[in-house]
Design an enzyme around this catalytic site. Structure first.
Site, PDB file in Angstrom:
ATOM      1  N   ASN A   1       4.859 -11.750  46.746  1.00 23.11           N
ATOM      2  CA  ASN A   1       6.284 -11.369  47.065  1.00 23.11           C
ATOM      3  C   ASN A   1       6.880  -9.946  47.131  1.00 23.11           C
ATOM      4  O   ASN A   1       7.510  -9.290  47.552  1.00 23.11           O
ATOM      5  CB  ASN A   1       7.145 -12.235  46.117  1.00 23.11           C
ATOM      6  CG  ASN A   1       7.355 -13.666  46.317  1.00 23.11           C
ATOM      7  OD1 ASN A   1       8.109 -13.747  47.496  1.00 23.11           O
ATOM      8  ND2 ASN A   1       6.929 -14.464  45.908  1.00 23.11           N
TER       9      ASN A   1
ATOM     10  N   SER B   1      13.739 -21.175  45.334  1.00 28.74           N
ATOM     11  CA  SER B   1      15.119 -20.551  45.110  1.00 28.74           C
ATOM     12  C   SER B   1      15.110 -19.309  44.416  1.00 28.74           C
ATOM     13  O   SER B   1      14.086 -18.819  43.752  1.00 28.74           O
ATOM     14  CB  SER B   1      15.823 -21.639  44.218  1.00 28.74           C
ATOM     15  OG  SER B   1      15.502 -23.039  44.406  1.00 28.74           O
TER      16      SER B   1
ATOM     17  N   ARG C   1       6.850 -14.745  32.320  1.00 26.44           N
ATOM     18  CA  ARG C   1       7.419 -14.507  30.800  1.00 26.44           C
ATOM     19  C   ARG C   1       8.711 -14.976  30.706  1.00 26.44           C
ATOM     20  O   ARG C   1       9.295 -14.810  31.434  1.00 26.44           O
ATOM     21  CB  ARG C   1       7.087 -12.975  30.340  1.00 26.44           C
ATOM     22  CG  ARG C   1       5.835 -12.785  29.577  1.00 26.44           C
ATOM     23  CD  ARG C   1       5.962 -11.572  29.075  1.00 26.44           C
ATOM     24  NE  ARG C   1       6.553 -11.419  27.823  1.00 26.44           N
ATOM     25  CZ  ARG C   1       6.139 -11.547  26.638  1.00 26.44           C
ATOM     26  NH1 ARG C   1       4.898 -11.799  26.258  1.00 26.44           N
ATOM     27  NH2 ARG C   1       6.785 -11.644  25.608  1.00 26.44           N
ATOM     28  N   ILE C   2       8.832 -15.612  29.459  1.00 23.89           N
ATOM     29  CA  ILE C   2      10.362 -15.761  29.323  1.00 23.89           C
ATOM     30  C   ILE C   2      11.029 -14.785  28.842  1.00 23.89           C
ATOM     31  O   ILE C   2      10.438 -14.107  27.812  1.00 23.89           O
ATOM     32  CB  ILE C   2      10.408 -17.187  28.368  1.00 23.89           C
ATOM     33  CG1 ILE C   2       9.953 -18.255  29.113  1.00 23.89           C
ATOM     34  CG2 ILE C   2      11.898 -17.397  27.955  1.00 23.89           C
ATOM     35  CD1 ILE C   2       9.938 -19.679  28.512  1.00 23.89           C
ATOM     36  N   LEU C   3      12.081 -14.501  29.310  1.00 24.76           N
ATOM     37  CA  LEU C   3      13.022 -12.893  28.678  1.00 24.76           C
ATOM     38  C   LEU C   3      13.897 -13.396  27.641  1.00 24.76           C
ATOM     39  O   LEU C   3      14.709 -14.539  27.736  1.00 24.76           O
ATOM     40  CB  LEU C   3      13.399 -12.378  29.838  1.00 24.76           C
ATOM     41  CG  LEU C   3      12.492 -11.675  30.797  1.00 24.76           C
ATOM     42  CD1 LEU C   3      13.094 -11.453  32.248  1.00 24.76           C
ATOM     43  CD2 LEU C   3      11.747 -10.573  30.175  1.00 24.76           C
TER      44      LEU C   3
ATOM     45  N   HIS D   1      11.991 -18.678  42.180  1.00 25.48           N
ATOM     46  CA  HIS D   1      11.199 -20.037  41.490  1.00 25.48           C
ATOM     47  C   HIS D   1      10.700 -21.091  42.502  1.00 25.48           C
ATOM     48  O   HIS D   1      11.407 -20.976  43.669  1.00 25.48           O
ATOM     49  CB  HIS D   1      12.227 -20.527  40.653  1.00 25.48           C
ATOM     50  CG  HIS D   1      11.549 -21.652  39.915  1.00 25.48           C
ATOM     51  ND1 HIS D   1      10.790 -21.627  38.753  1.00 25.48           N
ATOM     52  CD2 HIS D   1      11.547 -23.100  40.069  1.00 25.48           C
ATOM     53  CE1 HIS D   1      10.293 -22.801  38.530  1.00 25.48           C
ATOM     54  NE2 HIS D   1      10.843 -23.628  39.187  1.00 25.48           N
TER      55      HIS D   1
ATOM     56  N   GLU E   1      19.371 -19.216  30.251  1.00 24.12           N
ATOM     57  CA  GLU E   1      18.671 -20.666  30.384  1.00 24.12           C
ATOM     58  C   GLU E   1      17.602 -20.602  31.259  1.00 24.12           C
ATOM     59  O   GLU E   1      17.528 -20.309  32.438  1.00 24.12           O
ATOM     60  CB  GLU E   1      19.515 -21.781  30.429  1.00 24.12           C
ATOM     61  CG  GLU E   1      19.804 -22.747  29.521  1.00 24.12           C
ATOM     62  CD  GLU E   1      20.728 -23.942  29.927  1.00 24.12           C
ATOM     63  OE1 GLU E   1      20.310 -24.861  30.381  1.00 24.12           O
ATOM     64  OE2 GLU E   1      21.926 -23.303  29.992  1.00 24.12           O
TER      65      GLU E   1
ATOM     66  N   ASP F   1      15.271 -20.983  34.364  1.00 27.90           N
ATOM     67  CA  ASP F   1      15.147 -21.572  35.787  1.00 27.90           C
ATOM     68  C   ASP F   1      16.601 -22.017  35.993  1.00 27.90           C
ATOM     69  O   ASP F   1      16.848 -22.897  36.806  1.00 27.90           O
ATOM     70  CB  ASP F   1      14.281 -22.432  36.079  1.00 27.90           C
ATOM     71  CG  ASP F   1      12.931 -21.755  35.892  1.00 27.90           C
ATOM     72  OD1 ASP F   1      12.785 -20.363  36.169  1.00 27.90           O
ATOM     73  OD2 ASP F   1      11.866 -22.377  35.496  1.00 27.90           O
TER      74      ASP F   1
ATOM     75  N   ASN G   1      15.489 -13.686  40.383  1.00 29.61           N
ATOM     76  CA  ASN G   1      14.265 -14.380  39.895  1.00 29.61           C
ATOM     77  C   ASN G   1      13.834 -15.191  41.350  1.00 29.61           C
ATOM     78  O   ASN G   1      14.834 -15.605  41.935  1.00 29.61           O
ATOM     79  CB  ASN G   1      14.318 -15.199  38.834  1.00 29.61           C
ATOM     80  CG  ASN G   1      12.670 -15.863  38.518  1.00 29.61           C
ATOM     81  OD1 ASN G   1      11.654 -14.960  38.899  1.00 29.61           O
ATOM     82  ND2 ASN G   1      12.788 -16.977  38.254  1.00 29.61           N
TER      83      ASN G   1
HETATM   84  C1  GAR Z   1       5.689 -17.380  43.240  1.00 28.04           C
HETATM   85  O1  GAR Z   1       5.503 -18.388  43.875  1.00 28.04           O
HETATM   86  C2  GAR Z   1       6.845 -17.407  42.694  1.00 28.04           C
HETATM   87  O2  GAR Z   1       8.019 -18.215  43.021  1.00 28.04           O
HETATM   88  C3  GAR Z   1       6.408 -17.910  41.337  1.00 28.04           C
HETATM   89  O3  GAR Z   1       5.092 -17.144  41.062  1.00 28.04           O
HETATM   90  C4  GAR Z   1       4.533 -16.943  42.404  1.00 28.04           C
HETATM   91  C5  GAR Z   1       4.191 -15.549  42.473  1.00 28.04           C
HETATM   92  O4  GAR Z   1       3.410 -15.161  43.602  1.00 28.04           O
HETATM   93  N1  GAR Z   1       7.267 -17.570  40.115  1.00 28.04           N
HETATM   94  C6  GAR Z   1       7.342 -18.444  39.249  1.00 28.04           C
HETATM   95  O5  GAR Z   1       6.938 -19.605  39.222  1.00 28.04           O
HETATM   96  C7  GAR Z   1       8.469 -17.960  38.238  1.00 28.04           C
HETATM   97  N2  GAR Z   1       8.563 -19.009  37.119  1.00 28.04           N
HETATM   98  P1  GAR Z   1       3.090 -13.647  43.889  1.00 28.04           P
HETATM   99  O6  GAR Z   1       2.537 -13.001  42.800  1.00 28.04           O
HETATM  100  O7  GAR Z   1       2.203 -13.743  45.058  1.00 28.04           O
HETATM  101  O8  GAR Z   1       4.497 -13.119  44.289  1.00 28.04           O
END
Ligand code: GAR
Length: 223
Positions: free
Chosen positions: A16, A138, A93-95, A111, A145, A147, A109
């Site tokens: 990402n 999303s 990490r949870i902030l 998710h 809270e 997500d 963020n």
């Molecule tokens: C992504 O799928 C993102 O949506 C997820 O981690 C992956 C990171 O991939 N995020 C979470 O699960 C947050 N709770 P990347 O390092 O290749 O961008």
């Protein structure tokens, strides 16, 4: 006008992050990525940033057993860059509430699920354990809270017969790489705002998240 600043937090491979870097390079996002910060020294995304001569830092979670001390160190590092937006791109990490209020209404963020379904970890595996035929990702503002902050945009993908966690993850990631830069672009252009728990796009309340499906954006009727 001075250029807007984005700081991106990562923990892993950073695909990402790469999509956001590319969107900045292509002029889709009119801002500078002023730093990429990881909680893990081995996050591969750090190399992606270094290749582009973006400042990087590691705030090692092992050095801070207390969450608050960790978040204070993270805030101190981020504040060097005075960002307009903090982007969580696979930051696992949870902030704390302290962190979230420090960057109030300016943390996004992504998710890997169609929130509010499948908060938390292992979303692809958990979807495959159901009979759901639709999955997705999303982009949301971060609140106290996990997500649960207001969702800006979602991408839907089909769950196909024979899908594994890996194939499904790959299909969802492809869409993440489209919708995350889009939401960031809107925020940077001042088109996307948050007022209490409501998301505004172009000064209109988003009653439902924008939907990206089959390469098209759909806005809810009230928008
Ligand atoms: C992504 O799928 C993102 O949506 C997820 O981690 C992956 C990171 O991939 N995020 C979470 O699960 C947050 N709770 P990347 O390092 O290749 O961008």
């Amino acid at each position: 006008m001075t250029q807007k600043s984005i700081v991106i937090l990562i923990s892993g491979s950073g695909t990402n992050l790469q999509a956001i870097i590319d969107a900045v390079k292509q002029g889709q996002i009119n801002a500078g990525i002023t730093a990429v910060i990881s909680n893990r020294a081995d996050a591969r995304g750090l190399q992606r940033a270094q290749r582009e001569h973006i400042n990087t830092a590691v705030i090692d979670q092992n050095a801070y057993p207390e969450r608050i001390a960790y978040d204070e160190a993270l805030i101190a590092e981020i504040d060097k860059y005075n960002p307009d937006l903090v982007v969580l791109a696979g930051f696992m990490r949870i902030l704390s509430g302290k962190f979230i209020s420090h960057y109030r209404n300016a943390i996004l963020n992504i998710h890997p699920s169609l929130l509010p379904e499948f908060k938390g970890l292992h979303t692809h595996r958990r979807v495959l354990e159901t009979s759901n035929q639709v999955h997705g990702a999303s982009v949301h503002f971060v609140n106290n809270e996990l997500d649960s902050g207001p969702v800006v945009i979602q991408a839907q993908v089909p769950v196909l017969p024979g899908d594994t966690e890996e194939t499904l993850r790959g299909r969802v990631l492809q869409q993440e790489h489209i919708i995350y830069p889009m939401a960031i672009e809107w925020f940077i252009e001042g088109r996307l705002q948050i007022n209490d728990n409501e998301v505004l796009l172009d000064n209109k309340v988003l009653h439902r998240p924008v939907l990206w499906k089959e390469n098209q954006l759909t806005f809810s009727q009230q928008h």
